[in-house]
Design a protein around this motif. Structure first.
Motif, short mmCIF file in Angstrom:
data_model
loop_
_atom_site.label_atom_id
_atom_site.label_comp_id
_atom_site.label_asym_id
_atom_site.label_seq_id
_atom_site.Cartn_x
_atom_site.Cartn_y
_atom_site.Cartn_z
N PRO A 14 0.82 -1.23 -0.05
CA PRO A 14 -0.06 -0.18 -0.21
C PRO A 14 0.85 1.41 -0.10
O PRO A 14 1.80 1.47 0.86
CB PRO A 14 -0.85 -0.16 1.12
CG PRO A 14 -0.01 -1.14 2.27
CD PRO A 14 0.50 -1.93 0.98
N GLN A 15 0.37 2.18 -0.78
CA GLN A 15 1.12 3.66 -0.88
C GLN A 15 0.95 4.35 0.43
O GLN A 15 -0.19 4.56 0.72
CB GLN A 15 0.69 4.20 -1.87
CG GLN A 15 1.25 3.82 -3.36
CD GLN A 15 2.74 3.57 -3.52
OE1 GLN A 15 3.31 4.64 -3.09
NE2 GLN A 15 3.32 2.67 -4.08
N SER A 17 1.39 7.31 1.01
CA SER A 17 0.58 8.81 0.87
C SER A 17 -0.82 8.46 0.63
O SER A 17 -1.68 9.38 0.95
CB SER A 17 1.34 9.18 -0.47
OG SER A 17 1.12 8.52 -1.58
N GLN A 18 -1.54 7.42 -0.35
CA GLN A 18 -2.62 7.22 -0.46
C GLN A 18 -3.41 6.74 0.96
O GLN A 18 -4.77 7.17 1.09
CB GLN A 18 -2.83 5.99 -1.33
CG GLN A 18 -4.31 5.76 -1.66
CD GLN A 18 -4.46 4.43 -2.83
OE1 GLN A 18 -3.48 4.11 -3.08
NE2 GLN A 18 -5.46 3.92 -2.75
N LEU A 19 -2.73 6.05 1.78
CA LEU A 19 -3.21 5.70 2.97
C LEU A 19 -3.30 6.83 3.85
O LEU A 19 -4.49 6.93 4.49
CB LEU A 19 -2.46 4.65 3.78
CG LEU A 19 -2.98 3.89 5.07
CD1 LEU A 19 -2.46 2.47 5.03
CD2 LEU A 19 -2.36 4.89 6.23
N ARG A 21 -4.13 9.89 2.80
CA ARG A 21 -5.07 10.76 2.47
C ARG A 21 -6.66 10.01 3.01
O ARG A 21 -7.49 10.90 3.08
CB ARG A 21 -5.13 10.64 0.85
CG ARG A 21 -4.04 11.79 0.18
CD ARG A 21 -4.39 12.09 -1.16
NE ARG A 21 -4.20 10.66 -2.11
CZ ARG A 21 -3.39 10.26 -2.46
NH1 ARG A 21 -2.16 10.97 -2.30
NH2 ARG A 21 -3.42 9.41 -3.27
N GLU A 22 -6.55 8.78 2.94
CA GLU A 22 -7.70 7.98 3.44
C GLU A 22 -8.21 8.51 4.65
O GLU A 22 -9.33 8.45 4.86
CB GLU A 22 -7.66 6.41 3.07
CG GLU A 22 -7.63 6.19 1.56
CD GLU A 22 -7.15 4.67 1.40
OE1 GLU A 22 -7.09 4.02 2.23
OE2 GLU A 22 -7.29 4.22 0.31
N ALA A 27 1.41 12.49 4.91
CA ALA A 27 2.26 11.35 4.92
C ALA A 27 3.35 11.01 5.63
O ALA A 27 3.90 10.27 6.12
CB ALA A 27 2.74 11.40 3.17
N ALA A 55 -4.66 -2.57 5.88
CA ALA A 55 -3.92 -2.36 4.56
C ALA A 55 -3.11 -3.80 4.40
O ALA A 55 -2.39 -3.90 3.48
CB ALA A 55 -3.08 -1.17 4.26
N TYR A 57 0.03 -3.72 5.96
CA TYR A 57 1.40 -3.11 5.68
C TYR A 57 2.32 -3.81 6.82
O TYR A 57 1.95 -4.04 7.79
CB TYR A 57 1.30 -1.69 5.95
CG TYR A 57 2.82 -0.80 5.73
CD1 TYR A 57 2.77 -0.67 4.23
CD2 TYR A 57 3.50 -0.69 6.54
CE1 TYR A 57 4.11 -0.10 4.13
CE2 TYR A 57 4.98 -0.11 6.26
CZ TYR A 57 5.00 0.15 5.00
OH TYR A 57 6.13 0.91 4.87
#
Length: 344
Positions: A14-15, A17-19, A21-22, A27, A55, A57
């Motif tokens: 999982p990115q 940065s995307q996580l 934002r969610e 970040a 996720a 991770y």
């Protein structure tokens, strides 16, 4: 090449940065949590930890290393029994170039969430909980931070992912009571520990089994609950020895209770073992120094704590460990037991 023969692709990591934002954080904050930096609030850290877990991770090997010590959490520190636990865990820590830290929880049950948060900040290699169980949420928090836990003598069934260590308290209770029965005692009392602890329940259950096995009716007036303290031993032994038909023998839940029972016997003008036989439990170092030397059940306390340390270190390294380890107990006959007096 058919679809079934096609090589499987590894699941994408999982990115961050995307996580971020969610869940509505930066970040940089997610990165700090991943790498174990302390300057993130507890609330935000937990939010990020849960998102990382969902996720799937996995932290990199460069994440903040653990502090290099093992922690042990007692309800309360006792200068005798607890010192044996500490001795065993410290011996294990010494062998691995580590140190030991101590917590006093002041509760026989579940530790506070504040204590769990403090433990996470201290970041030990692992923690040994004595007579204490974690909630599922607390255990999950520690698991997310890769802090393994072991439980000595849990109150109930410890959670999956923990290592349980216990002595064979039931067999100890049976053995102690059989010893007194073999000497000819039939009026055998039991001073139990707090039944919230599995070990205390098991010792009393072993006592009752041995009575039933010998055809001796269980007398509830002769079985008194309490705490594993000399104060309990003294107070409950006084009650027993003031009964119209007093017991000729007492099986105490631990050696500290036996110490209190000695004092009660002296105050009642009774000689040990001529008038009253006493059996303890644990075989702490002072048991052999009591006058008379105490007959007791040997409980390998230091060995149990040493093993707990080994299991915690193995769990930290990702090695599989047994869910439960049981240590045998044995009878140590000294000078505090003999045949009952002809008239009690």
């Amino acid at each position: 090449m058919t679809a079934s023969q096609a090589p499987r692709r590894k699941q994408a990591k999982p990115q961050l940065s995307q996580l971020a934002r969610e869940i509505g954080v930066s970040a940089a904050t997610v990165s700090k949590v991943v790498h174990g930096h302390p300057d993130v609030s507890d609330k935000t850290r937990e939010k990020v930890e849960q998102a990382l877990e969902r996720a799937g991770y996995r932290r990199p090997a460069t994440a903040r290393p653990h502090s290099g010590y093992l922690e042990i959490a007692f309800r309360e520190l006792d200068e005798l029994w607890s010192m044996e636990m500490l001795r065993g865990l410290q011996a294990c820590a010494n062998e691995h170039g580590m140190n030991v830290s101590i917590s006093e929880l002041h509760t026989l049950g579940t530790p506070s969430d504040d204590w769990v948060e403090g433990l996470i900040k201290r970041n030990p290699v692992g923690v040994l909980l004595v007579f204490t169980d974690l909630t599922a949420e607390q255990a999950a928090k520690l698991a997310r931070r890769h802090i393994p836990h072991a439980v000595s003598d849990p109150r109930g069934n410890a959670l999956p992912g923990s290592a349980i260590l216990r002595s064979d308290s039931w067999n100890g209770g049976v053995t102690a009571t059989r010893h007194l029965i073999a000497l000819g005692h039939t009026r055998i009392a039991c001073i139990s520990g707090n039944r919230i602890a599995a070990g205390a329940r098991a010792r009393e259950d072993g006592y009752r089994f041995a009575l039933d096995e010998a055809g001796i009716p269980f007398d509830p007036d002769l079985c008194l609950p309490g705490e594993f303290t000399s104060k309990t031993g003294y107070e409950q032994a006084l009650k027993l020895l003031r009964l119209p038909n007093r017991p000729t023998a007492i099986f105490t839940g631990n050696d500290l209770q036996a110490l209190g029972a000695y004092k009660a016997a002296r105050e009642c003008g009774l000689r040990i073992p001529e008038d009253l036989s006493i059996v303890g439990f644990d075989d702490i170092p002072t048991a052999a120094m009591m006058a008379p030397a105490l007959t007791t059940i040997r409980n390998p306390i230091a060995q149990l704590a040493h093993k707990a340390g080994e299991l915690l270190i193995a769990m930290q390294q990702g090695q599989p460990v047994p869910h439960e380890t049981v240590f045998p107990t044995s009878l140590v006959v000294r000078e505090s037991t003999t045949a009952p007096p002809t008239q009690a």
